[in-house]
Scaffold this motif. Structure first.
Motif, PDB file in Angstrom:
ATOM      1  N   GLN A  18      -1.119   5.081   6.554  1.00 20.56           N
ATOM      2  CA  GLN A  18      -0.797   5.715   5.475  1.00 20.56           C
ATOM      3  C   GLN A  18      -1.653   7.041   5.110  1.00 20.56           C
ATOM      4  O   GLN A  18      -1.218   8.152   4.419  1.00 20.56           O
ATOM      5  CB  GLN A  18      -0.493   4.811   4.334  1.00 20.56           C
ATOM      6  N   LEU A 100       3.771   2.320   1.652  1.00 19.81           N
ATOM      7  CA  LEU A 100       4.781   3.253   0.932  1.00 19.81           C
ATOM      8  C   LEU A 100       6.021   3.459   1.838  1.00 19.81           C
ATOM      9  O   LEU A 100       6.132   3.222   3.160  1.00 19.81           O
ATOM     10  CB  LEU A 100       4.093   4.459   0.627  1.00 19.81           C
ATOM     11  N   MET A 104       8.118   8.544   0.746  1.00 21.02           N
ATOM     12  CA  MET A 104       6.709   8.528   0.325  1.00 21.02           C
ATOM     13  C   MET A 104       5.790   9.287   1.298  1.00 21.02           C
ATOM     14  O   MET A 104       4.894  10.186   0.916  1.00 21.02           O
ATOM     15  CB  MET A 104       6.400   7.573  -0.473  1.00 21.02           C
ATOM     16  N   GLU A 123      -1.833   3.556  -5.345  1.00 24.28           N
ATOM     17  CA  GLU A 123      -0.366   3.093  -5.267  1.00 24.28           C
ATOM     18  C   GLU A 123      -0.031   2.199  -4.391  1.00 24.28           C
ATOM     19  O   GLU A 123       0.966   1.391  -4.649  1.00 24.28           O
ATOM     20  CB  GLU A 123       0.418   4.453  -5.294  1.00 24.28           C
ATOM     21  N   ALA A 124      -0.529   2.147  -3.088  1.00 26.20           N
ATOM     22  CA  ALA A 124      -0.034   1.279  -2.003  1.00 26.20           C
ATOM     23  C   ALA A 124      -1.091  -0.038  -2.021  1.00 26.20           C
ATOM     24  O   ALA A 124      -0.485  -0.841  -1.858  1.00 26.20           O
ATOM     25  CB  ALA A 124      -0.197   1.945  -0.795  1.00 26.20           C
TER      26      ALA A 124
END
Length: 286
Positions: A18, A100, A104, A123-124
């Motif tokens: 990510q 995500l 995203m 957030e992840a």
């Protein structure tokens, strides 16, 4: 060391993927980190998860800085490399709950390496701000500013969730049927007015040179593309669903050859974004 590898390899790969948008880079980063950790004294590994995540994050930030320069000369739009996510009862290289959405990941390309690192960790992977500050060697207030800046660049409201709206299989099935029959009107009915289609060929295969906007142009392009690509393949092209990036993706195949991986961003019951990865170098994991 083997125990550490078995326990954290999926988490670290998920983090690295990510942060870079590349499964091959993520694989290299994880292997490189474990080779270096092999020579680290045990007393420095009292918090192995934090230590390993810090090493992976720092390595990925360095990679991202050089990658941004390479993408300046990339032919056409650049999209993240898709990964196939196996069923729940098979061994996995990634942690799917921490992934995500593909849409995203596309938005993450707007961020600086530091902003991207803070966003993914928060957030992840649900790291706390104090943990993120320690991992990145920054002040907690600075990390909060970075994530606020990241959300602004990604056009996300302060408290807006980053979870993707799940695409219903009924809609995907209808979309596939409409495409294979060349039914432009039906495809139009599934798209939002401001839908955007982005395709990545990397200059190696045919793809749109720039994003395509408005539902009329997107519908015409995607239905026409299937017919236009067929002469380049010996066997008939067909579309099929596939578990990609923890969501329902679509794979365009000709026999055993993968011609494209397609992701759909769902918004309020219609398709708002379509991402088509055609660069063959990015389809090896599909």
């Amino acid at each position: 060391m083997e125990e550490l590898y078995d326990q954290y390899k999926a988490l670290l790969f998920t983090l690295a993927y990510q942060l870079t948008g590349s499964s091959s880079d993520a694989e290299d980063v994880v292997q490189d980190v474990f080779l270096k950790v092999y020579h680290v004294p045990p007393e420095r590994l009292d918090k192995p998860k934090a230590y390993l995540c810090k090493m992976v994050t720092n390595r990925c930030i360095d990679l991202q800085k050089s990658a941004q320069k390479r993408r300046e000369v990339y032919v056409g739009p650049w999209l993240p490399e898709p990964i196939r996510t196996p069923e729940a009862d098979t061994p996995e290289k990634i942690v799917r709950r921490d992934l995500l959405s593909y849409a995203m990941l596309v938005l993450l390309e707007r961020l600086t390496p530091a902003e991207r690192a803070v966003f993914v960790l928060r957030e992840a992977l649900a790291f706390g701000y104090s943990e993120i500050a320690e991992l990145l060697g920054r002040r907690e207030t600075n990390c909060r500013k970075l994530i606020s800046r990241a959300r602004s660049k990604m056009e996300l409201l302060e408290n807006e969730t980053v979870a993707a709206e799940e695409v219903e299989w009924e809609w995907v099935s209808r979309f596939l049927t409409s495409l294979e029959h060349g039914n432009v009107d039906d495809v139009l009915s599934l798209l939002t007015e401001d839908v955007v289609l982005v395709s990545d060929g990397g200059g190696k295969v045919i793809a749109a040179a720039r994003p395509i906007q408005t539902r009329e142009h997107v519908a015409q392009f995607i239905t026409g593309a299937l017919k236009g690509l067929q002469p380049f393949y010996q066997e008939k092209l067909h579309l099929e669903p596939a578990p990609l990036n923890g969501e329902t993706g679509i794979v365009l195949r000709s026999g055993d050859e993968t011609a494209a991986a397609i992701f759909i961003q769902f918004r309020r019951g219609k398709f708002a974004g379509i991402y088509v990865v055609r660069n063959p170098d990015k389809l090896t994991w599909v």
